[in-house]
Design a protein around this motif. Structure first.
Motif, short mmCIF file in Angstrom:
data_model
loop_
_atom_site.label_atom_id
_atom_site.label_comp_id
_atom_site.label_asym_id
_atom_site.label_seq_id
_atom_site.Cartn_x
_atom_site.Cartn_y
_atom_site.Cartn_z
N LYS A 147 0.81 -1.22 0.00
CA LYS A 147 0.00 0.00 0.00
C LYS A 147 0.85 1.27 0.00
CE LYS A 147 -4.10 -1.92 2.23
NZ LYS A 147 -5.04 -1.62 1.15
N GLN A 148 2.01 1.20 -0.56
CA GLN A 148 2.84 2.40 -0.59
C GLN A 148 2.18 3.46 -1.47
OE1 GLN A 148 6.91 1.59 -1.55
NE2 GLN A 148 7.36 1.12 0.58
N ASP A 149 2.22 4.67 -0.99
CA ASP A 149 1.52 5.77 -1.65
C ASP A 149 2.53 6.85 -2.03
OD1 ASP A 149 -0.55 7.32 -2.61
OD2 ASP A 149 -0.97 8.21 -0.66
N ASN A 150 3.53 6.46 -2.78
CA ASN A 150 4.59 7.39 -3.13
C ASN A 150 4.60 7.66 -4.63
OD1 ASN A 150 5.56 7.65 -0.49
ND2 ASN A 150 6.61 5.69 -0.69
N LYS A 151 3.60 8.34 -5.10
CA LYS A 151 3.52 8.65 -6.53
C LYS A 151 4.58 9.70 -6.87
CE LYS A 151 -1.22 7.33 -7.37
NZ LYS A 151 -1.52 6.70 -6.12
N PRO A 152 5.25 9.54 -8.01
CA PRO A 152 6.37 10.44 -8.34
C PRO A 152 5.91 11.75 -8.99
CG PRO A 152 6.18 8.75 -10.02
CD PRO A 152 5.12 8.44 -8.98
N TYR A 153 5.05 12.47 -8.29
CA TYR A 153 4.62 13.76 -8.84
C TYR A 153 5.77 14.75 -8.76
CZ TYR A 153 -0.15 12.01 -8.50
OH TYR A 153 -1.28 11.26 -8.66
N PRO A 154 5.85 15.66 -9.72
CA PRO A 154 6.87 16.71 -9.63
C PRO A 154 6.71 17.46 -8.30
CG PRO A 154 5.80 16.76 -11.78
CD PRO A 154 5.02 15.81 -10.92
N HIS A 155 7.83 17.89 -7.74
CA HIS A 155 7.74 18.56 -6.44
C HIS A 155 8.75 19.70 -6.34
CE1 HIS A 155 11.02 15.67 -5.80
NE2 HIS A 155 11.49 16.58 -4.98
N ILE A 156 8.52 20.51 -5.32
CA ILE A 156 9.43 21.61 -5.00
C ILE A 156 9.86 21.42 -3.56
CG2 ILE A 156 9.68 24.12 -4.78
CD1 ILE A 156 7.38 24.38 -6.85
N ASN A 157 11.16 21.48 -3.31
CA ASN A 157 11.66 21.38 -1.93
C ASN A 157 11.53 22.74 -1.25
OD1 ASN A 157 12.52 18.62 -1.95
ND2 ASN A 157 14.23 19.25 -3.25
N LEU A 158 10.85 22.75 -0.12
CA LEU A 158 10.65 23.98 0.63
C LEU A 158 11.08 23.77 2.08
CD1 LEU A 158 7.12 25.02 -0.71
CD2 LEU A 158 9.33 25.99 -1.36
N LYS A 159 11.13 24.88 2.82
CA LYS A 159 11.47 24.80 4.24
C LYS A 159 10.39 25.55 5.02
CE LYS A 159 15.79 25.17 5.46
NZ LYS A 159 17.12 25.75 5.78
N SER A 160 9.91 24.93 6.07
CA SER A 160 8.86 25.55 6.88
C SER A 160 9.35 26.87 7.47
CB SER A 160 8.44 24.59 8.00
OG SER A 160 7.62 25.27 8.92
N GLU A 161 8.52 27.89 7.38
CA GLU A 161 8.88 29.19 7.96
C GLU A 161 8.75 29.16 9.49
OE1 GLU A 161 9.98 32.10 6.43
OE2 GLU A 161 10.25 30.75 4.74
N THR A 162 7.95 28.21 10.00
CA THR A 162 7.74 28.18 11.45
C THR A 162 8.77 27.32 12.18
OG1 THR A 162 6.11 26.43 11.08
CG2 THR A 162 5.27 28.66 11.35
#
Length: 201
Positions: A147-162
């Motif tokens: 049941k792995q749910d790791n679809k390879p959608y394009p992504h952007i690496n971000l960093k939480s501001e909090t």
């Protein structure tokens, strides 16, 4: 047709020494903060984005965001309030920002753009264990295998501001037959079940 009548287009300038995804991170960090600010200060929640050159394949080999971003709003005034040129002023060597334009009759279809969040593996296993009346350990093993749910959608690496923790903003975008009005989150996208559209051409 969509209610979103104006847009602004941003293009990442290709640079052999800098990966586009690095620029996407810088660009989207600023966009995310600016969308949060116009929501909090001006109550504007109707600014949406699209990636005109987006491509997804389920094996992930050719999935990409492309180099263009369109930012849509209900009016020229909303985009002027957002003030992308100011927020992206430190990136002018890396991105080209066009002036605000009318969508007019450019739109040929509509897009639903959503943030994709895979299920929490532990929560998924807990639900499966309860459903099958098995131990959590056995459910974890089963879910990891089936049941792995790791679809390879394009992504952007971000960093939480909090909390300064890094995270992936995975993006799912698809063409839809009809326009749907509504509000967007502070990434300019739908949440999981949203179907609000932006114009596409």
């Amino acid at each position: 047709m969509s209610q979103l009548t104006h847009y602004q287009e941003i293009t990442i300038i290709p640079d052999p020494d800098i990966a586009p995804y690095f620029i996407w991170s810088k660009l989207f960090t600023q966009l995310h903060i600016s969308l949060a600010e116009v929501k909090n200060k001006h109550g504007i929640e109707s600014i949406g984005v699209s990636f005109p050159d987006y491509h997804y394949d389920d094996k992930g080999k050719s999935s990409k965001l492309g180099l263009k971003l369109r930012v849509f709003a209900l009016s020229q005034k909303d985009l002027e309030t957002l003030s992308l040129n100011s927020w992206l002023s430190r990136l002018t060597d890396y991105v080209h920002i066009k002036s605000i334009s009318e969508v007019g009759d450019k739109a040929k279809s509509h897009l639903v753009v959503s943030r994709y969040r895979p299920k929490n593996p532990l929560k998924q296993a807990e639900e499966f264990a309860k459903h099958k009346d098995i131990s959590l350990e056995n459910a974890l093993v089963h879910c990891a295998a089936h049941k792995q749910d790791n679809k390879p959608y394009p992504h952007i690496n971000l960093k939480s501001e909090t909390n300064q923790q890094p995270y992936k903003l995975a993006i799912f975008q698809e063409v839809t037959a009809s326009a749907c009005k509504g509000t967007f989150n502070v990434y300019g996208m739908n949440n999981k079940i949203g179907q609000v559209t932006v114009p596409h051409w």
